[in-house]
Design a protein around this motif. Structure first.
Motif, PDB file in Angstrom:
ATOM      1  N   LEU A  93     -22.012   8.085 -24.601  1.00 51.28           N
ATOM      2  CA  LEU A  93     -20.587   8.353 -24.436  1.00 51.28           C
ATOM      3  C   LEU A  93     -19.952   7.530 -23.315  1.00 51.28           C
ATOM      4  CD1 LEU A  93     -18.602  10.384 -25.738  1.00 51.28           C
ATOM      5  CD2 LEU A  93     -19.220  12.020 -23.942  1.00 51.28           C
ATOM      6  N   LYS A  94     -20.791   6.898 -22.489  1.00 47.15           N
ATOM      7  CA  LYS A  94     -20.235   6.292 -21.259  1.00 47.15           C
ATOM      8  C   LYS A  94     -19.200   5.229 -21.549  1.00 47.15           C
ATOM      9  CE  LYS A  94     -23.505   2.556 -20.466  1.00 47.15           C
ATOM     10  NZ  LYS A  94     -24.824   2.254 -20.014  1.00 47.15           N
TER      11      LYS A  94
ATOM     12  N   LEU B 169      -3.506   1.720 -15.441  1.00 47.16           N
ATOM     13  CA  LEU B 169      -4.598   2.696 -15.497  1.00 47.16           C
ATOM     14  C   LEU B 169      -4.599   3.385 -16.857  1.00 47.16           C
ATOM     15  CD1 LEU B 169      -4.674   4.466 -12.030  1.00 47.16           C
ATOM     16  CD2 LEU B 169      -6.356   2.925 -13.023  1.00 47.16           C
ATOM     17  N   PRO B 170      -5.781   3.522 -17.441  1.00 46.72           N
ATOM     18  CA  PRO B 170      -5.857   4.178 -18.740  1.00 46.72           C
ATOM     19  C   PRO B 170      -5.575   5.663 -18.594  1.00 46.72           C
ATOM     20  CG  PRO B 170      -8.047   3.702 -17.888  1.00 46.72           C
ATOM     21  CD  PRO B 170      -7.079   3.143 -16.901  1.00 46.72           C
ATOM     22  N   ALA B 171      -4.511   6.155 -19.203  1.00 44.76           N
ATOM     23  CA  ALA B 171      -4.161   7.565 -19.012  1.00 44.76           C
ATOM     24  C   ALA B 171      -3.894   8.283 -20.326  1.00 44.76           C
ATOM     25  CB  ALA B 171      -2.951   7.669 -18.100  1.00 44.76           C
ATOM     26  N   ASP B 172      -4.211   7.621 -21.463  1.00 50.26           N
ATOM     27  CA  ASP B 172      -3.973   8.263 -22.755  1.00 50.26           C
ATOM     28  C   ASP B 172      -4.821   9.522 -22.875  1.00 50.26           C
ATOM     29  OD1 ASP B 172      -2.388   6.166 -23.354  1.00 50.26           O
ATOM     30  OD2 ASP B 172      -3.850   5.134 -24.631  1.00 50.26           O
ATOM     31  N   PRO B 173      -4.186  10.662 -23.193  1.00 49.00           N
ATOM     32  CA  PRO B 173      -5.006  11.868 -23.358  1.00 49.00           C
ATOM     33  C   PRO B 173      -5.979  11.710 -24.531  1.00 49.00           C
ATOM     34  CG  PRO B 173      -2.724  12.275 -24.006  1.00 49.00           C
ATOM     35  CD  PRO B 173      -2.755  10.912 -23.404  1.00 49.00           C
TER      36      PRO B 173
ATOM     37  N   LEU C 267     -22.474  10.607 -13.254  1.00 49.47           N
ATOM     38  CA  LEU C 267     -21.894   9.347 -12.782  1.00 49.47           C
ATOM     39  C   LEU C 267     -20.663   9.554 -11.896  1.00 49.47           C
ATOM     40  CD1 LEU C 267     -22.267   6.979 -15.858  1.00 49.47           C
ATOM     41  CD2 LEU C 267     -23.507   6.919 -13.698  1.00 49.47           C
ATOM     42  N   ASP C 268     -20.044  10.737 -11.979  1.00 49.20           N
ATOM     43  CA  ASP C 268     -18.886  11.001 -11.106  1.00 49.20           C
ATOM     44  C   ASP C 268     -19.257  10.771  -9.642  1.00 49.20           C
ATOM     45  OD1 ASP C 268     -17.155  11.640 -13.145  1.00 49.20           O
ATOM     46  OD2 ASP C 268     -17.446  13.812 -12.974  1.00 49.20           O
TER      47      ASP C 268
ATOM     48  N   GLU D 297     -10.825   4.025  -9.765  1.00 52.17           N
ATOM     49  CA  GLU D 297      -9.605   4.532 -10.408  1.00 52.17           C
ATOM     50  C   GLU D 297      -9.664   4.553 -11.933  1.00 52.17           C
ATOM     51  OE1 GLU D 297      -6.417   2.440  -8.605  1.00 52.17           O
ATOM     52  OE2 GLU D 297      -6.574   3.557  -6.718  1.00 52.17           O
ATOM     53  N   PRO D 298     -10.091   3.458 -12.583  1.00 47.25           N
ATOM     54  CA  PRO D 298     -10.122   3.534 -14.054  1.00 47.25           C
ATOM     55  C   PRO D 298     -11.060   4.639 -14.560  1.00 47.25           C
ATOM     56  CG  PRO D 298     -10.388   1.264 -13.307  1.00 47.25           C
ATOM     57  CD  PRO D 298     -10.448   2.129 -12.089  1.00 47.25           C
ATOM     58  N   TRP D 299     -12.200   4.793 -13.881  1.00 44.35           N
ATOM     59  CA  TRP D 299     -13.154   5.841 -14.297  1.00 44.35           C
ATOM     60  C   TRP D 299     -12.497   7.217 -14.230  1.00 44.35           C
ATOM     61  CZ3 TRP D 299     -18.069   6.503 -16.254  1.00 44.35           C
ATOM     62  CH2 TRP D 299     -18.620   7.768 -16.114  1.00 44.35           C
TER      63      TRP D 299
END
Lengths: 350, 290
Positions: free
Chosen positions: A58-59, A87-91, A108-109, A119-121
């Motif tokens: 899933l990563k 920044l990717p913010a699509d739900p 990984l968090d 930030e992107p993560w």
């Protein structure tokens, strides 16, 4: 723990509702060659929930194989202008994640929020709800029970679905995000039921995985610390080709390379791309010296990073026991076998 | 099997080889094995599950394998063609390796699933292989086998791709290559990808973008196809190793057919026969040179 119930048809309906609300839906789906991988679904029917372990983890939904960090443009007077990638913010909602994959994301968090906040993560993490499906135990390469997890672990999941028979699932609410999903689509969920059936499924799954999994990895740490140069690494890595297939399919291998790629004269993009510690290029110094100059050193690095180094630094294992490295290895390397071997050596040494 | 094991033990006992590289049972079916003593030699197997090409283990960069000492390698006919390529290209000296040829009727398309070899289960590349045993061997073991008559689905697929418009073909390959994460498994398992410094790893200048985006992936797979033209022995390892299931065999097969048509060459197991990329003839086709 809060729980509720959802039928298979309501699960499809939930996917349809989400798509209609312009939420991206992802989950196990078939690629052109028929193999299952995690994909974005255009329709609920594309999701195949009971079809084994997806090819890669899933990563890639949180750390894509390649991603732009910023672009540059040389403007008037030779001034360089930097244009940050949005920044990717699509739900998004992942439906049918395997618990071992969801657990990998949470593990990984730690590294992603350690010396700086990636930030992107975290933008993707915040925008994504993970609905996992408890696993019945897949094959002999599964070893989640050896790394402190289980086929029904809730780690990393916002909602965990457990089959209770009759095509229904008991949905356990793990996080506030999971609760929000349930609250947003009340028509798709029914009052909680099937507690005993869910418990029986979970127990059987744990027993199935534990029956073929190697001994627990945690207690091997002292032996590994004391045997850095053990001949084990030389023997275990003979068949390794030094490719990065294991890292490419791993839910927790997260090393990346950063490259600057010119697009036109005066413009270009800085990207980060997946990398792997299994190649000589990963560690070569500018001087030409390579501290990890052979495959035994690289295999040792991979194993130690997962079960010694990361746990010491972040308090948790960097392996979720999904078994993909063993399934993907073209040379027939097998992590459960290596751990069993270490356990035998460690037992003998005590 | 007994014949192979006895030979391996003899080679080790007499000192003809320090390690016999073959196959053994592993946790997920057969896998490469490195037998340095009689007990390990007794675990060697050969059957239709032995798809792995063992020639890459002769790569001089695999120092931990080289340290085991003089190798004997068990080779199927396709693997022998790979060893012939390494000898032809001066990567391996013939006298430095003992070659144990196994008579081969093909391997399974899904070696891990096991089962018997049939027209349905045989790997596609083996459907078009006309070699049952190699001449490039110091010893040959196994019983003679008849070829299985099975039509090549891969050739049919190549023909379908040939019949497409360039736009359709482009869309097909962009779709397939979009799954590539540039893990390099295809390169690492390839017996003929032995360059110390792969062009794809060079950064000054960077000929091949390392990013797994459409442009980088296309560059990489085109580069690989061209560099293997007339050299690829069709061992199938790149496709088997790809963790993303990209049909790399369609590329190698197409390139092989172009080389056969244009240069009358098919890589064989005679190291003395030069390959088109390593030789020049006055009658080589050259009308494409501007």
């Amino acid at each position: 723990m809060n729980a509720t119930t959802i039928s298979s048809s309501d699960l499809s309906g939930l996917a349809a509702d989400l798509l209609a609300a312009r939420v991206r839906v992802a989950g196990p789906a078939r690629a052109s060659d028929g193999t299952v991988e995690y994909r974005h679904a255009g329709a609920p029917a594309e999701l195949v929930l009971d079809s084994g372990v997806p090819r890669r983890s899933l990563k890639e939904f949180f750390l894509p194989p390649t991603e732009p960090l910023f672009a540059w443009r040389t403007g008037a007077g030779g001034r360089v202008e930097l244009l940050e990638a949005p920044l990717p913010a699509d739900p998004a909602v992942v439906i049918g994640a395997r618990p071992c994959d969801a657990a990998g994301i949470e593990a990984l968090d730690k590294v992603m929020g350690w010396d700086y906040r990636d930030e992107p993560w975290f933008a993707r993490r915040e925008a994504t709800t993970i609905v996992s499906l408890a696993c019945a135990g897949f094959d002999r390469s599964c070893m989640c029970t050896s790394v402190g997890l289980a086929p029904d672990t809730t780690k990393g999941s916002d909602l965990l679905l457990v089959p209770i028979g009759g095509g229904a699932f008991r949905a356990e609410v793990v996080t506030a995000k999971g609760a929000r999903l349930v609250a947003a689509y009340p028509a798709r969920f029914r009052p909680a039921s099937g507690e005993a059936e869910a418990e029986a499924f979970r127990k059987a799954a744990r027993e199935k995985v534990a029956a073929s999994a190697p001994p627990a990895a945690d207690p091997l740490r002292p032996w590994l610390d004391a045997h850095f140069d053990h001949p084990l690494w030389r023997e275990a890595s003979l068949r390794c080709h030094g490719c990065g297939a294991c890292a490419a399919v791993c839910p927790t291998c997260h090393c990346f390379d950063i490259v600057d790629e010119p697009e036109t004269v005066g413009t270009g993009v800085r990207r980060r791309n997946w990398d792997t510690c299994q190649t000589p290029r990963f560690t070569i110094h500018a001087s030409g010296h390579n501290p990890k100059n052979d495959q035994p050193a690289r295999i040792r690095q991979r194993v130690l990073h997962k079960i010694v180094i990361y746990p010491k630094k972040f308090g948790e294992m960097l392996c979720t026991g999904c078994g993909r490295c063993s399934r993907a290895c073209p040379g027939g390397m097998d992590l459960p076998e290596v751990l069993a071997r270490i356990a035998a050596l460690a037992g003998g040494a005590q | 099997m007994t014949e192979l094991r006895e030979l391996a033990k003899k080679l080790l006992a007499e000192g003809a080889a320090k390690v016999v590289i073959g196959w053994e049972e592993g946790p997920r079916g057969v896998r490469p094995a490195f037998a340095t003593d009689a007990a390990a030699a007794d675990r060697l197997v050969f059957d239709a599950r032995c798809a792995h090409d063992l020639a890459p283990y002769l790569d001089r960069r695999r120092v931990h394998v080289a340290k085991l000492g003089r190798p004997a390698v068990v080779v199927k006919p396709c693997d022998a063609r790979a060893v012939a390529g390494l000898i032809r290209e001066t990567q391996v000296k013939r006298e430095d390796v003992v070659l144990v040829g196994v008579r081969c009727g093909g391997v399974l398309a899904d070696p891990e699933a096991g089962g018997t070899l049939s027209a349905d289960t045989i790997a596609d590349r083996c459907r078009t292989c006309d070699s049952r045993e190699t001449a490039l061997a110091d010893h040959v073991v196994g019983t003679p086998v008849e070829p299985l008559a099975a039509p090549s689905r891969r050739d049919a697929r190549v023909a379908e791709l040939d019949a497409m418009t360039p736009a359709q073909r482009w869309a097909f390959w962009q779709g397939e290559l979009a799954r590539c994460t540039r893990c390099n498994a295809c390169r690492q398992v390839c017996p003929l990808c032995y360059c110390d410094r792969c062009m794809a790893d060079k950064t000054q200048p960077q000929w091949i973008e390392s990013s797994p985006h459409g442009r980088g992936n296309l560059s990489w797979h085109l580069l690989r196809a061209i560099h293997l033209a007339g050299r690829c022995v069709d061992c199938g390892e790149c496709e088997r190793a790809c963790p993303s299931g990209i049909p790399l065999g369609l590329i190698t097969r197409k390139v092989a057919s172009v080389v056969a048509d244009r240069f009358g060459h098919k890589p064989g197991d005679d190291p003395a026969v030069p390959s088109p990329i390593g030789t020049w003839r006055s009658d080589d086709p050259q009308e494409f040179i501007l």
